[in-house]
Scaffold this active site. Structure first.
Site, PDB file in Angstrom:
ATOM      1  N   GLU A 258       0.812  -1.420  -0.616  1.00 28.28           N
ATOM      2  CA  GLU A 258       0.120   0.031  -0.253  1.00 28.28           C
ATOM      3  C   GLU A 258       1.025   0.887   0.054  1.00 28.28           C
ATOM      4  O   GLU A 258       1.726   1.486   1.215  1.00 28.28           O
ATOM      5  CB  GLU A 258      -0.909  -0.134   1.098  1.00 28.28           C
ATOM      6  CG  GLU A 258      -2.026   1.587   1.015  1.00 28.28           C
ATOM      7  CD  GLU A 258      -1.769   2.050   1.928  1.00 28.28           C
ATOM      8  OE1 GLU A 258      -1.273   3.128   1.296  1.00 28.28           O
ATOM      9  OE2 GLU A 258      -1.704   2.746   3.628  1.00 28.28           O
ATOM     10  N   CYS A 297      -2.615   8.398   3.625  1.00 28.14           N
ATOM     11  CA  CYS A 297      -1.964   8.315   2.060  1.00 28.14           C
ATOM     12  C   CYS A 297      -2.750   8.234   1.397  1.00 28.14           C
ATOM     13  O   CYS A 297      -3.465   8.148   0.538  1.00 28.14           O
ATOM     14  CB  CYS A 297      -1.606   6.893   2.680  1.00 28.14           C
ATOM     15  SG  CYS A 297      -2.715   5.579   3.679  1.00 28.14           S
TER      16      CYS A 297
END
Length: 679
Positions: A258, A297
């Site tokens: 990720e 993120c």
């Protein structure tokens, strides 16, 4: 102030820093606050301890045992949050930021504890999907089963969420029955260490279930095999470096990434400045820029708005950002704290300068930064920076460079196809949001941009009060994205658990699959109970116990009485000519719900006993109509048992109804709650 000597937890022992240690500095004051280093660790011993101690202990537990363990652990942490908040301030996080990290991580663990109990069996093997019929007579079947990997999960986490990042990976990993080795980003690892110390002190986890590395990973990745998983969160460059490790490639080690994501938010063409959607867009975008100082993120990096509304958005964003008080996260009035480290500050300013080479700075002035608090000159503070990209079609940096801080860019689109093109220029993102009240806009953007995004978040006046926000990954939904975002996924409810398990196609007879999965498979041999199953307690019932009832004739009087009594006078039950003209019926037929009522009358034991309540009915299907004069009988089989409380459990029954020619006319799953002891 004493300097913290951060300890690794390996082989059941706390091990202080050694060898080449790294200094850690406060994000707020720049002071040296901690040292970390892992040079003395024997990483093969760490792996062996996880596989020889943690793995067997976890696999000996059922999914429900592990779910109860997660709930106990989450409860323990939830009662001890205050010292974690105090440490979190040193990362530059405000209390609101810290709650996202700390409370959010604990909340994720609670969700997985609940899902483990409600959506997974009280067993060691997880059936994935439906049974497959592989033979004409049903004597040879197939079922996908998931079993825990016999290795270790290596979690390499990012600096921005030192608790949530750890707990959101630990929860599905432990629920799967796999031990974990946690490697936090060093700059904020002191908060992770404090949380792990609480978990170990609780005594809730089996020995070897969790270990902690404070420092580098040494040759850890060189020692993994096909039963291990690496789950990484961080930059695309680091992810590429790690997953290209020769041993990772040679042994087919699972690698979940990720990573960087240039997430977009689109203001729908219907969202004019006088609509609730326009205000919602400004609120969400400014919140995503300033929460955790933009170090998320999932934060919005590109704001895609209609060309004629670009200036409206810049003006509204600038006015809102001007109200953002920056400074000491413990000071009254502070709305945005510092970046996590001075290194991070340098990186953000460098990336912002790159974006500024092809965009115009519309808001923000690093040189005129005014801070709320004293002695903050050496802290990692930056101003929110809002850029305007006038030519998004020809620009490249803004679609390829992420300044991981309070930095975003506004750009205009001509029409929805152009908006989709700009969304997808990010090369794959974790999330994109669309603020619109027009369903056709939502449908078109989903079709055009879905393939480039792991999550699409739509919001409008109807959902805005209860929505969770563009930047909030939820444990129920997949978190990940294609391309630049890493190509992996986390969370997603039980999907996240199966990432740490092996899915195996198992083929065999109904009896064998029943034994393997702990769930009765149609066609397996029946067990004759010593008494009616409804008189037997949860503990006494065995999978496969079956009652075969006598038959009952269905009369025309039954059908007409049920129709008038319930008001269901549908023509198939009341009009012979109309029913006969229907291709599904031979003439007037019995109601399906009448047959269900007759079924209950045939198999129910009426006297008080262990059965406490009927709580549901699943997968009902009718295979053949029943006409007046037909006879029906029922078989009811114990299909699955699941403990729910210390007093009762759920029993699922497989119910079949047949006619006088032994043809199946109906089938369903009945749910009941059954006491452990007779009352």
């Amino acid at each position: 102030m004493s300097i913290m000597q951060l300890e690794s937890y390996a082989g059941g022992q706390w091990v202080g820093p050694s060898g080449k240690t790294r200094k850690i500095f406060s994000a707020v004051t720049g002071e040296h606050i901690a040292n970390a280093g892992s040079d003395s660790l024997d990483f093969q011993a760490v792996i062996d301890y996880a596989k020889q101690k943690g793995g067997p202990a976890l696999r000996a537990m059922t999914f429900h045992d592990r779910a109860r363990m997660l709930k106990a652990l989450a409860t323990y942490l939830n009662e001890r949050r205050d010292p974690l908040y105090e440490l979190s301030y040193k990362t530059g996080a405000t209390l609101a930021d810290s709650k996202i990290d700390i409370d959010g991580g604990i909340g994720t663990m609670f969700v997985y504890a609940s899902k483990g109990r409600r959506e997974m069996p009280d067993a060691h093997i997880y059936p994935d999907g439906d049974l497959e019929i592989l033979s004409r007579n049903g004597t040879f079947l197939g079922q996908h089963y998931c079993t825990p990997l016999l290795g270790v999960a290596v979690h390499i986490n990012a600096f921005n969420f030192p608790m949530w990042g750890m707990l959101e990976k630990l929860a599905p990993t432990l629920l799967a029955g796999v031990p974990a080795i946690v490697k936090p980003a060093t700059s904020t690892s002191y908060l992770t260490e404090a949380c792990v110390k609480m978990m170990i002190e609780s005594g809730i986890l089996p020995e070897g279930a969790v270990q902690l590395i404070m420092g580098g990973t040494g040759d850890l990745l060189d020692r993994l095999d096909c039963q291990d998983v690496v789950s990484f969160t961080g930059s695309a460059n680091t992810a590429s470096y790690l997953k290209s490790n020769d041993n990772i490639l040679k042994n087919g080690v699972r690698f979940v990434a990720e990573q960087d994501s240039l997430n977009a938010s689109v203001l729908g063409p219907d969202a004019t400045p006088d609509t609730p959607e326009f205000d919602l867009f400004i609120k969400e975008a400014s919140r995503e820029m300033t929460t955790k100082a933009g170090q998320k993120c999932t934060a919005i990096r590109r704001m895609i708005v209609q060309q004629d509304r670009v200036q409206d958005v810049i003006d509204a964003m600038s006015a809102r950002l001007a109200k953002t008080v920056i400074g000491d996260p413990t000071a009254d009035g502070t709305r945005m704290g510092a970046l996590a480290s001075l290194d991070q500050k340098r990186d953000v300013l460098e990336k912002a300068a790159e974006i500024g080479s092809e965009c115009t700075l519309a808001y923000g002035d690093q040189d005129a930064l005014s801070l709320n608090g004293d002695d903050l000159d050496n802290g990692a503070f930056v101003s929110p920076m809002l850029f305007h990209c006038e030519n998004p079609d020809t620009a490249s940096i803004v679609h390829s460079t992420e300044a991981f801080g309070p930095v975003a860019t506004v750009m205009g689109y001509r029409d929805l196809n152009h908006a989709i093109e700009l969304m997808n220029k990010g090369g794959g993102s974790l999330v994109a949001s669309v603020i619109t009240n027009d369903p056709s806009v939502a449908q078109q953007l989903t079709m055009g941009a879905g393939a480039f995004h792991g999550r699409l978040y739509f919001n409008n006046r109807d959902s805005m009060k209860e929505s969770t926000g563009h930047g909030s990954p939820l444990p129920h939904m997949v978190h990940g994205g294609p391309g630049r975002a890493g190509g992996g996924e986390e969370l997603g409810g039980v999907r996240g658990v199966t990432h740490y398990m092996q899915r195996t196609a198992v083929q065999g007879s109904p009896d064998l699959l029943t034994a393997i999965g702990g769930t009765y498979v149609k066609g397996a041999k029946f067990i004759e109970p010593p008494a009616h199953p409804f008189t037997r307690t949860f503990n006494e019932l065995q999978i496969g116990e079956t009652v075969h009832t006598p038959s009952r004739k269905v009369t025309l009087e039954d059908i007409e009485h049920f129709a008038h009594f319930t008001g269901d006078t549908f023509y198939a039950h009341m009009d012979e000519e109309a029913a006969a003209a229907n291709p599904f019926f031979p003439g007037r037929v019995a109601h399906g719900y009448l047959l269900l009522s007759f079924a209950a009358g045939l198999f129910v034991e009426p006297n008080p006993g262990p059965v406490l309540a009927n709580t549901g009915l699943n997968d009902l299907s009718f295979q053949k109509p029943v006409s007046a004069g037909d006879e029906v009988r029922v078989s009811i089989t114990v299909k699955r048992k699941t403990k729910r409380t210390d007093e009762y459990g759920e029993v699922r029954w497989h119910v079949n109804m047949f006619n006088q020619d032994d043809e199946q006319v109906a089938e369903y799953e009945l749910l009941t709650m059954v006491a452990f002891e007779r009352t």
